[in-house]
Motif scaffolding. Structure first.
Motif, PDB file in Angstrom:
ATOM      1  N   PRO A  22      26.971 -29.042  49.359  1.00 37.38           N
ATOM      2  CA  PRO A  22      26.254 -30.135  49.693  1.00 37.38           C
ATOM      3  C   PRO A  22      26.771 -30.701  51.133  1.00 37.38           C
ATOM      4  O   PRO A  22      28.028 -30.575  51.348  1.00 37.38           O
ATOM      5  CB  PRO A  22      26.148 -31.135  48.638  1.00 37.38           C
ATOM      6  CG  PRO A  22      27.420 -30.837  47.803  1.00 37.38           C
ATOM      7  CD  PRO A  22      27.466 -29.436  47.952  1.00 37.38           C
ATOM      8  N   LEU A  23      25.795 -31.236  51.732  1.00 36.84           N
ATOM      9  CA  LEU A  23      26.477 -31.921  53.152  1.00 36.84           C
ATOM     10  C   LEU A  23      27.527 -32.964  53.064  1.00 36.84           C
ATOM     11  O   LEU A  23      27.311 -33.728  51.905  1.00 36.84           O
ATOM     12  CB  LEU A  23      25.249 -32.492  53.928  1.00 36.84           C
ATOM     13  CG  LEU A  23      24.246 -31.700  54.703  1.00 36.84           C
ATOM     14  CD1 LEU A  23      22.975 -32.505  55.026  1.00 36.84           C
ATOM     15  CD2 LEU A  23      24.908 -30.922  55.741  1.00 36.84           C
ATOM     16  N   HIS A  24      28.453 -32.959  53.793  1.00 35.92           N
ATOM     17  CA  HIS A  24      29.437 -33.984  53.950  1.00 35.92           C
ATOM     18  C   HIS A  24      30.392 -34.042  52.611  1.00 35.92           C
ATOM     19  O   HIS A  24      30.934 -34.928  51.982  1.00 35.92           O
ATOM     20  CB  HIS A  24      28.901 -35.325  53.781  1.00 35.92           C
ATOM     21  CG  HIS A  24      27.891 -35.467  55.121  1.00 35.92           C
ATOM     22  ND1 HIS A  24      28.263 -35.388  56.287  1.00 35.92           N
ATOM     23  CD2 HIS A  24      26.719 -35.809  55.043  1.00 35.92           C
ATOM     24  CE1 HIS A  24      27.408 -35.520  57.119  1.00 35.92           C
ATOM     25  NE2 HIS A  24      26.190 -35.799  56.332  1.00 35.92           N
ATOM     26  N   SER A  25      30.529 -32.550  52.003  1.00 42.64           N
ATOM     27  CA  SER A  25      31.402 -32.431  50.941  1.00 42.64           C
ATOM     28  C   SER A  25      32.528 -31.503  51.210  1.00 42.64           C
ATOM     29  O   SER A  25      32.240 -30.630  52.373  1.00 42.64           O
ATOM     30  CB  SER A  25      30.573 -31.851  49.478  1.00 42.64           C
ATOM     31  OG  SER A  25      30.003 -30.474  49.759  1.00 42.64           O
ATOM     32  N   LEU A  26      33.649 -31.554  50.720  1.00 38.58           N
ATOM     33  CA  LEU A  26      34.523 -30.549  51.070  1.00 38.58           C
ATOM     34  C   LEU A  26      33.995 -29.015  51.136  1.00 38.58           C
ATOM     35  O   LEU A  26      34.415 -28.311  52.005  1.00 38.58           O
ATOM     36  CB  LEU A  26      36.031 -30.625  50.196  1.00 38.58           C
ATOM     37  CG  LEU A  26      36.892 -29.597  50.598  1.00 38.58           C
ATOM     38  CD1 LEU A  26      37.593 -30.037  52.089  1.00 38.58           C
ATOM     39  CD2 LEU A  26      38.119 -30.053  49.805  1.00 38.58           C
ATOM     40  N   PRO A  27      33.606 -28.704  50.145  1.00 34.78           N
ATOM     41  CA  PRO A  27      33.344 -27.185  50.015  1.00 34.78           C
ATOM     42  C   PRO A  27      32.268 -26.823  50.961  1.00 34.78           C
ATOM     43  O   PRO A  27      32.270 -25.858  51.794  1.00 34.78           O
ATOM     44  CB  PRO A  27      32.841 -26.995  48.643  1.00 34.78           C
ATOM     45  CG  PRO A  27      32.385 -28.459  47.963  1.00 34.78           C
ATOM     46  CD  PRO A  27      33.310 -29.219  48.661  1.00 34.78           C
ATOM     47  N   GLY A  28      31.227 -27.854  51.206  1.00 33.34           N
ATOM     48  CA  GLY A  28      30.286 -27.617  52.266  1.00 33.34           C
ATOM     49  C   GLY A  28      30.740 -27.565  53.508  1.00 33.34           C
ATOM     50  O   GLY A  28      30.448 -26.701  54.313  1.00 33.34           O
ATOM     51  N   ASP A  29      31.558 -28.324  53.974  1.00 38.91           N
ATOM     52  CA  ASP A  29      32.057 -28.468  55.214  1.00 38.91           C
ATOM     53  C   ASP A  29      33.213 -27.138  55.355  1.00 38.91           C
ATOM     54  O   ASP A  29      33.077 -26.457  56.462  1.00 38.91           O
ATOM     55  CB  ASP A  29      33.111 -29.441  55.240  1.00 38.91           C
ATOM     56  CG  ASP A  29      32.327 -30.797  55.619  1.00 38.91           C
ATOM     57  OD1 ASP A  29      31.235 -30.847  55.774  1.00 38.91           O
ATOM     58  OD2 ASP A  29      33.156 -31.975  55.199  1.00 38.91           O
TER      59      ASP A  29
END
Length: 210
Positions: free
Chosen positions: A179-186
């Motif tokens: 998801p946006l603005h999550s560590l995995p997403g980033d």
């Protein structure tokens, strides 16, 4: 505190170690154990060892299982912190851990990448995040006197790269996992954009190296 590298024993502790050693990369498994040992040192430094909320076995479970969502048991259907928390909760329930304690471990794992939130959700969440952060170089001065012993027993093995690879691989499996603005997403977006993530670049300034 007379610090020891001895880990908790018993059926639950043995299951925790066996799970990470058979489902995570050796680098991530070593990172997880180091996170526990650093968390113990921080707890002693902060005077928490006699706190009623301090539970060594639960701290071991939370820290050692905190990256379970990066291992072979994770399906990549949710962000790795949540999948790991769910997997850890299932393991604890199989060992008849009280549901209130299962929930504490779940929360500590789910929030370990959430600065400013984990620290407000009780001692277990605070120490879990702090122990993990110390393995990335935070609070290095507090644990420096034991760092060489810990790293000799549990070598880094290019941990940062191995961990980012595992997170990104699972994050790429579904939108819900990144998801946006999550560590995995980033991390996934950084990896796709330039190959090297900010987390990997920061390893250059970590006192322990990668």
């Amino acid at each position: 505190m007379d610090f020891s590298l001895d880990l908790p024993t018993g059926p639950l502790a043995e299951a925790v170690l066996a799970t990470v050693r058979t489902t995570e990369t050796p680098a991530v498994a070593n990172h997880s154990v180091r996170s526990f040992l650093f968390a113990e040192l921080l707890a002693a430094h902060e005077g928490c060892l006699d706190d009623a909320a301090y539970d060594r076995d639960l701290l071991f479970a939370a820290t050692v299982l905190h990256d379970l969502g990066t291992g072979s048991l994770a399906k990549g259907e949710a962000r790795f912190e949540v999948e790991g928390a769910d997997l850890a909760a299932d393991l604890l329930r199989r060992h008849a851990v009280p549901e209130a304690d299962v929930d504490r471990v779940w929360e500590a794992i789910a929030l370990h990448t959430s600065p400013g939130i984990a620290e407000r959700r009780g001692l277990l969440s605070h120490l879990t995040r702090a122990g993990v952060g110390t393995d990335f170089g935070l609070n290095a001065d507090v644990v420096a006197h034991q760092a060489d012993r810990i790293h000799a027993a549990y070598p880094r093995l290019a941990m940062v790269r191995s961990l980012v690879d595992a997170i990104v691989e699972r994050a790429a499996r579904s939108d819900a996992a990144a998801p946006l603005h999550s560590l995995p997403g980033d991390l996934l977006r950084e990896r796709r954009a330039g190959g090297l993530t900010g987390l990997e670049r920061s390893a250059a300034s970590c006192p322990w190296g990668e």
